[in-house]
Write an enzyme that holds these catalytic residues in place. Structure first.
Site, PDB file in Angstrom:
ATOM      1  N   LYS A 101      85.932 -10.778 -35.632  1.00  0.00           N
ATOM      2  CA  LYS A 101      85.120 -11.891 -35.115  1.00  0.00           C
ATOM      3  C   LYS A 101      84.466 -11.664 -33.755  1.00  0.00           C
ATOM      4  O   LYS A 101      83.619 -12.453 -33.341  1.00  0.00           O
ATOM      5  CB  LYS A 101      85.995 -13.149 -35.029  1.00  0.00           C
ATOM      6  CG  LYS A 101      86.399 -13.689 -36.394  1.00  0.00           C
ATOM      7  CD  LYS A 101      85.182 -14.042 -37.232  1.00  0.00           C
ATOM      8  CE  LYS A 101      85.579 -14.534 -38.613  1.00  0.00           C
ATOM      9  NZ  LYS A 101      84.384 -14.720 -39.475  1.00  0.00           N
ATOM     10  N   PRO A 148      91.273  -8.305 -33.204  1.00  0.00           N
ATOM     11  CA  PRO A 148      90.239  -7.824 -34.136  1.00  0.00           C
ATOM     12  C   PRO A 148      90.558  -8.065 -35.616  1.00  0.00           C
ATOM     13  O   PRO A 148      89.707  -7.828 -36.469  1.00  0.00           O
ATOM     14  CB  PRO A 148      90.170  -6.327 -33.837  1.00  0.00           C
ATOM     15  CG  PRO A 148      91.486  -5.996 -33.239  1.00  0.00           C
ATOM     16  CD  PRO A 148      91.942  -7.215 -32.505  1.00  0.00           C
ATOM     17  N   TYR A 179      93.494  -4.708 -46.009  1.00  0.00           N
ATOM     18  CA  TYR A 179      94.405  -5.145 -44.944  1.00  0.00           C
ATOM     19  C   TYR A 179      95.815  -5.024 -45.500  1.00  0.00           C
ATOM     20  O   TYR A 179      96.176  -5.722 -46.446  1.00  0.00           O
ATOM     21  CB  TYR A 179      94.137  -6.608 -44.576  1.00  0.00           C
ATOM     22  CG  TYR A 179      92.850  -6.875 -43.829  1.00  0.00           C
ATOM     23  CD1 TYR A 179      91.629  -6.976 -44.496  1.00  0.00           C
ATOM     24  CD2 TYR A 179      92.854  -7.033 -42.444  1.00  0.00           C
ATOM     25  CE1 TYR A 179      90.449  -7.231 -43.813  1.00  0.00           C
ATOM     26  CE2 TYR A 179      91.673  -7.296 -41.744  1.00  0.00           C
ATOM     27  CZ  TYR A 179      90.483  -7.387 -42.432  1.00  0.00           C
ATOM     28  OH  TYR A 179      89.314  -7.640 -41.742  1.00  0.00           O
ATOM     29  N   TYR A 192      86.291 -16.052 -43.031  1.00  0.00           N
ATOM     30  CA  TYR A 192      85.968 -14.628 -42.890  1.00  0.00           C
ATOM     31  C   TYR A 192      84.452 -14.402 -42.985  1.00  0.00           C
ATOM     32  O   TYR A 192      83.882 -13.679 -42.160  1.00  0.00           O
ATOM     33  CB  TYR A 192      86.683 -13.814 -43.972  1.00  0.00           C
ATOM     34  CG  TYR A 192      86.770 -12.329 -43.661  1.00  0.00           C
ATOM     35  CD1 TYR A 192      85.658 -11.496 -43.831  1.00  0.00           C
ATOM     36  CD2 TYR A 192      87.938 -11.753 -43.185  1.00  0.00           C
ATOM     37  CE1 TYR A 192      85.718 -10.143 -43.525  1.00  0.00           C
ATOM     38  CE2 TYR A 192      88.016 -10.396 -42.882  1.00  0.00           C
ATOM     39  CZ  TYR A 192      86.899  -9.602 -43.058  1.00  0.00           C
ATOM     40  OH  TYR A 192      86.961  -8.253 -42.752  1.00  0.00           O
ATOM     41  N   HIS A 204      79.591  -6.384 -48.549  1.00  0.00           N
ATOM     42  CA  HIS A 204      80.919  -6.514 -49.144  1.00  0.00           C
ATOM     43  C   HIS A 204      81.148  -7.935 -49.634  1.00  0.00           C
ATOM     44  O   HIS A 204      80.930  -8.888 -48.887  1.00  0.00           O
ATOM     45  CB  HIS A 204      81.997  -6.140 -48.116  1.00  0.00           C
ATOM     46  CG  HIS A 204      82.171  -4.644 -47.975  1.00  0.00           C
ATOM     47  ND1 HIS A 204      83.367  -4.076 -47.638  1.00  0.00           N
ATOM     48  CD2 HIS A 204      81.297  -3.620 -48.141  1.00  0.00           C
ATOM     49  CE1 HIS A 204      83.242  -2.764 -47.601  1.00  0.00           C
ATOM     50  NE2 HIS A 204      81.976  -2.459 -47.900  1.00  0.00           N
TER      51      HIS A 204
HETATM   52  C1  PHB Z   1      86.020  -2.284 -38.435  1.00  0.00           C
HETATM   53  O1  PHB Z   1      85.397  -1.827 -39.430  1.00  0.00           O
HETATM   54  O2  PHB Z   1      85.982  -1.734 -37.297  1.00  0.00           O
HETATM   55  C2  PHB Z   1      86.834  -3.539 -38.608  1.00  0.00           C
HETATM   56  C3  PHB Z   1      86.783  -4.225 -39.815  1.00  0.00           C
HETATM   57  C4  PHB Z   1      87.549  -5.379 -39.978  1.00  0.00           C
HETATM   58  C5  PHB Z   1      88.348  -5.823 -38.932  1.00  0.00           C
HETATM   59  C6  PHB Z   1      88.385  -5.132 -37.713  1.00  0.00           C
HETATM   60  C7  PHB Z   1      87.631  -3.978 -37.543  1.00  0.00           C
HETATM   61  O3  PHB Z   1      89.106  -6.949 -39.097  1.00  0.00           O
END
Ligand code: PHB
Ligand code: APR
Length: 396
Positions: free
Chosen positions: A298, A294, A202, A386, A75
């Site tokens: 990280k 989460p 997000y 990130y 990504h």
């Molecule tokens: C996930 O794909 O489980 C995932 C992705 C991004 C995040 C948290 C979890 O910030």
């Protein structure tokens, strides 16, 4: 009671313990991994799914990245959705890097396979019940397999047993803890549904945060902000999909592809750091030492960073009798841990709805989102955190 011996005793066969054992093996250092659960359990435990660029490169360089490279999803950006509009953070343009979306449980399978193929020792259903003599040169792990107790005498113990393990508590008298509980959690689902976006979304919606992630071209991973003690039984599949559709709504229309929900759960959210990450011959790594919310993806990446530092320190110890890297392990890790804690706290604060927020605070939160998505400097800061800050001893 039997007594065996190994140079490095590792408590826990999660990402931290398994990657450490693998990195030590590459340096000719033997270890034994002790895991309370069964192999089947740890290989099917659904957890996170985003690998930082530096972690992806580490896995490839150390020979355990083949399936990640074939099945993982590369990504080059993420989308922040607020005010019903999309704003993309372009990792490639801002940092020249990407992240890899690859299920943690698949990485665990890859690491277990690599260790067993290399003749490594992983004792499953071996619950560690106590640590002894960690202040001496011969610390010992007592563990139980079936009805029998065993002692594993080591030079060094790596506490990779997660937040609920026994290693951090074993030295808690020597630790200082820093903690923040958040007034919300995540309700997460896995669904047999093609992801409705090519990249992660997000969403900061008036009703709460939501995250669109994925595991493959046919499996979606989705989360929505909920109470930390949310009753999962109050969430039918229809209610989950309905709430997700609302929170992902966007100008011009957006419809999530729905499908069979194959897994659901509620995860509370906290920031946690225990300092120092070592005492005597015990070294804590991963969730045993720290927890991040989460939102910044990280947890797994911090665990990988810790064990990369520990493996290098143990190589100096065994190869040259040099202890300075081991003595500095905690300080080296904590420098990066706190920067990642900051980023995870910041992403969480910016993207979630806080019931205690005044109208002013809500406006400031939206202004922060507008700033991050309109300023190259601010977007670069988000992007470089990130995709992953450099690992100690590695540059770029
Ligand atoms: C996930 O794909 O489980 C995932 C992705 C991004 C995040 C948290 C979890 O910030
Ligand atoms: N004896 C043996 N094994 C134990 C014990 C014990 N007393 N206590 C815990 N364990 C095992 C757990 O069963 C688990 O398999 O230690 C392992 C710890 O693994 P994780 O919790 O995955 O922690 P870590 O390896 O640090 O990885 C962190 O995993 O939990 C996610 O979100 C977290 O992505 C992050 C990553």
């Amino acid at each position: 009671m039997t007594t065996t011996r190994t140079p490095v005793g590792i408590v826990g066969a999660g990402p931290a313990g398994l990657l450490l054992s693998h990195l030590l093996h590459l340096r000719g250092i033997e270890s034994v991994v002790l895991e309370a659960r069964s192999r089947d359990y740890v290989e099917n435990r659904i957890r996170a799914g985003v690998l930082e660029h530096v972690v992806e490169q580490m896995l490839i360089e150390t020979g355990v990245g083949a399936r990640m490279q074939s099945d993982g999803l590369r990504h080059e950006g993420v989308i922040l959705r607020f005010g019903a509009r999309d704003h993309r953070i372009d990792f490639r343009a801002l940092t020249g890097k990407h992240v890899m979306v690859y299920s943690q449980h698949l990485l665990v399978r890859d690491l277990i396979a690599a260790r067993l193929t290399a003749g490594g020792t992983i004792r499953f259903e071996a619950e560690c019940v106590g640590l002894h003599d960690v202040d001496t040169a011969q610390p010992c792990i007592r563990y139980r397999q079936g009805d029998t107790e065993h002692d594993l005498v080591c030079d060094v113990i790596a506490g990779c047993d997660g937040f609920h393990g026994i290693c951090r508590p074993a030295i808690e008298a020597h630790l200082r803890v820093f903690e923040r509980e958040y007034p919300f959690g995540w309700l997460g689902i896995l669904a047999d549904a093609a992801p409705s976006s090519a990249e992660l979304v997000y969403a900061n919606h008036d009703r709460g945060f939501a995250l669109l992630s994925m595991r493959s071209a046919t499996v979606s991973r989705l989360y929505l902000q909920c109470a930390p003690d949310e009753d999962l039984d109050a969430w039918s599949d229809d209610r989950i999909w309905g709430e997700l559709q609302t929170r992902f709504s966007r100008e011009g229309g957006f419809t999530l592809t729905e499908g069979r929900i194959t897994q659901k759960g509620v995860t509370p959210m906290r920031s946690f750091v225990s300092e120092p990450m070592q005492h005597g011959r015990l070294f804590l790594a991963g969730d045993s030492a720290h927890i991040v919310p989460p939102t910044g993806a990280k947890g797994l990446n911090l665990a990988a960073g810790d064990v990369a530092v520990l493996a290098r320190a143990l190589e100096a110890f065994y190869r040259h009798g040099e202890t300075s890297l081991l003595d500095g392990y905690s300080a080296t890790c904590l420098d990066r841990v706190w920067k990642v804690q900051r980023f995870s706290w910041w992403m969480t604060s910016m993207l979630h709805r806080f019931a205690t927020h005044s109208d002013f605070e809500r406006r400031v939160q939206l202004a922060e989102l507008e700033y991050v998505t309109s300023s190259a400097a601010a977007a670069t800061s988000l992007a470089e955190n990130y995709v992953g800050l450099p690992l100690p001893g590695r540059h770029g």
